[in-house]
Design a protein around this motif. Sequence first.
Motif, PDB file in Angstrom:
ATOM      1  N   THR A 158       0.827  -1.212   0.000  1.00 62.27           N
ATOM      2  CA  THR A 158       0.000   0.000   0.000  1.00 62.27           C
ATOM      3  C   THR A 158       0.858   1.258   0.000  1.00 62.27           C
ATOM      4  O   THR A 158       0.351   2.342  -0.269  1.00 62.27           O
ATOM      5  CB  THR A 158      -0.925   0.030   1.228  1.00 62.27           C
ATOM      6  OG1 THR A 158      -0.125   0.010   2.432  1.00 62.27           O
ATOM      7  CG2 THR A 158      -1.868  -1.162   1.235  1.00 62.27           C
ATOM      8  N   GLY A 159       2.156   1.110   0.326  1.00 57.37           N
ATOM      9  CA  GLY A 159       3.056   2.254   0.368  1.00 57.37           C
ATOM     10  C   GLY A 159       4.438   1.874  -0.111  1.00 57.37           C
ATOM     11  O   GLY A 159       4.950   0.788   0.204  1.00 57.37           O
ATOM     12  N   ALA A 194       5.475   1.921   4.816  1.00 51.23           N
ATOM     13  CA  ALA A 194       5.681   1.391   3.467  1.00 51.23           C
ATOM     14  C   ALA A 194       6.068  -0.079   3.542  1.00 51.23           C
ATOM     15  O   ALA A 194       6.749  -0.518   4.479  1.00 51.23           O
ATOM     16  CB  ALA A 194       6.768   2.177   2.748  1.00 51.23           C
ATOM     17  N   ARG A 248       3.498   5.009  -9.935  1.00 59.57           N
ATOM     18  CA  ARG A 248       2.139   5.550  -9.834  1.00 59.57           C
ATOM     19  C   ARG A 248       1.312   5.180 -11.056  1.00 59.57           C
ATOM     20  O   ARG A 248       0.155   4.778 -10.941  1.00 59.57           O
ATOM     21  CB  ARG A 248       2.198   7.062  -9.662  1.00 59.57           C
ATOM     22  CG  ARG A 248       2.800   7.512  -8.323  1.00 59.57           C
ATOM     23  CD  ARG A 248       2.867   9.021  -8.217  1.00 59.57           C
ATOM     24  NE  ARG A 248       3.592   9.421  -7.002  1.00 59.57           N
ATOM     25  CZ  ARG A 248       4.674  10.192  -6.992  1.00 59.57           C
ATOM     26  NH1 ARG A 248       5.162  10.657  -8.139  1.00 59.57           N
ATOM     27  NH2 ARG A 248       5.273  10.487  -5.863  1.00 59.57           N
ATOM     28  N   GLY A 278      -2.349   4.072  -9.528  1.00 62.13           N
ATOM     29  CA  GLY A 278      -2.683   4.952  -8.416  1.00 62.13           C
ATOM     30  C   GLY A 278      -3.197   4.240  -7.187  1.00 62.13           C
ATOM     31  O   GLY A 278      -3.773   4.875  -6.297  1.00 62.13           O
ATOM     32  N   THR A 279      -2.987   2.929  -7.110  1.00 64.39           N
ATOM     33  CA  THR A 279      -3.508   2.161  -5.973  1.00 64.39           C
ATOM     34  C   THR A 279      -2.577   2.195  -4.760  1.00 64.39           C
ATOM     35  O   THR A 279      -2.957   1.732  -3.681  1.00 64.39           O
ATOM     36  CB  THR A 279      -3.719   0.692  -6.376  1.00 64.39           C
ATOM     37  OG1 THR A 279      -2.453   0.135  -6.791  1.00 64.39           O
ATOM     38  CG2 THR A 279      -4.715   0.574  -7.522  1.00 64.39           C
ATOM     39  N   VAL A 280      -1.370   2.719  -4.960  1.00 62.90           N
ATOM     40  CA  VAL A 280      -0.348   2.683  -3.911  1.00 62.90           C
ATOM     41  C   VAL A 280       0.170   4.098  -3.661  1.00 62.90           C
ATOM     42  O   VAL A 280       0.346   4.885  -4.598  1.00 62.90           O
ATOM     43  CB  VAL A 280       0.821   1.763  -4.329  1.00 62.90           C
ATOM     44  CG1 VAL A 280       1.971   1.850  -3.341  1.00 62.90           C
ATOM     45  CG2 VAL A 280       0.345   0.322  -4.456  1.00 62.90           C
ATOM     46  N   SER A 281       0.428   4.423  -2.406  1.00 63.26           N
ATOM     47  CA  SER A 281       1.049   5.698  -2.061  1.00 63.26           C
ATOM     48  C   SER A 281       2.552   5.593  -2.311  1.00 63.26           C
ATOM     49  O   SER A 281       3.216   4.715  -1.743  1.00 63.26           O
ATOM     50  CB  SER A 281       0.777   6.027  -0.591  1.00 63.26           C
ATOM     51  OG  SER A 281       1.498   7.172  -0.194  1.00 63.26           O
ATOM     52  N   VAL A 282       3.089   6.470  -3.150  1.00 64.00           N
ATOM     53  CA  VAL A 282       4.517   6.430  -3.493  1.00 64.00           C
ATOM     54  C   VAL A 282       5.167   7.723  -3.013  1.00 64.00           C
ATOM     55  O   VAL A 282       4.754   8.821  -3.405  1.00 64.00           O
ATOM     56  CB  VAL A 282       4.729   6.261  -5.008  1.00 64.00           C
ATOM     57  CG1 VAL A 282       6.230   6.143  -5.316  1.00 64.00           C
ATOM     58  CG2 VAL A 282       3.989   5.031  -5.527  1.00 64.00           C
ATOM     59  N   THR A 283       6.183   7.601  -2.171  1.00 63.44           N
ATOM     60  CA  THR A 283       6.870   8.752  -1.581  1.00 63.44           C
ATOM     61  C   THR A 283       8.315   8.779  -2.038  1.00 63.44           C
ATOM     62  O   THR A 283       8.998   7.750  -2.027  1.00 63.44           O
ATOM     63  CB  THR A 283       6.834   8.677  -0.041  1.00 63.44           C
ATOM     64  OG1 THR A 283       5.473   8.617   0.397  1.00 63.44           O
ATOM     65  CG2 THR A 283       7.531   9.872   0.577  1.00 63.44           C
TER      66      THR A 283
END
Length: 278
Positions: free
Chosen positions: A38-39, A59, A243, A248-253
């Motif tokens: 998810t991250g 993450a 992304r 767009g299903t995962v938060s990417v930092t």
Amino acid sequence: MTTVADAVAALDAAYPPALAESWDAVGLVCGDPAEEVTGILVCVDPTESTVDEAIELGAQLIVAHHPLLLRGVHGVPADTPKGSLVHRMVRAGVALFCAHTNADAADPGVSDALAEAIGLTVTGPLNPNVDGTTGIGRIGTLDKPEPFAVFVERVARALPATEGGVRAAGDTNRRVQTVAVSGGAGDSYLSAAAAAGVDAYVTADLRHHPASEHLAAGGPALVDVAHWASEWPWCEQAAGILRAGLGGTVSVTVSTIRTDPWTAQSAGAPTRTGRFTG
């Protein structure tokens, strides 16, 4: 459910493992491909600080440029620096994926991100592979020529600040429009930059003798930046690939932790006369 394997597939499509040098170690270092993600944290270096950041973010995957285990190892005991990181990631459920020289050579890759940050329009690879589009480094152009001194300031503004800053070698009044760039250590491509006939070459980790001999032979002006800083723009490129590839299903930092190893420099003023006083 998005998994580690889904993220790996997106990254392998963008940075094919076949592009990696034979000596390199790329791909999934630790983690279960079937685990949910998810991250994701994207960084240049898998270090204690970036592992801390990933765990704090919650993450499940770190995507790093530099390999953690580049040379062959026979064990990862927790009382060694790298073994300790592996154990921490496994215990926290954090996978690690590395894209190194395959990301360097890919189209687009590390040097495309560096060129874009500087404001160059890429025209092709510096050291092309047989397909002519992939390969190490990039050649690009500025919209209009500018003095080398102005170009050096452009590079300094474009990249994250480091203690070592930006060094330059060459006539400060030289007009610069065509530029070669190579993210990471690039003195092995000095001859390629000279052969390309560019006005300046931007890279990292330049050494005294190769740089001196290059300039004496009439090669392009040189801009030497921190290794980490030259590759950090790639992080946003890789984040964009994730992304898009994961819908767009995962938060990417993108990590903003400076993992450049140099932490201080002398405050002494540089001499501009070519001589020093003792």
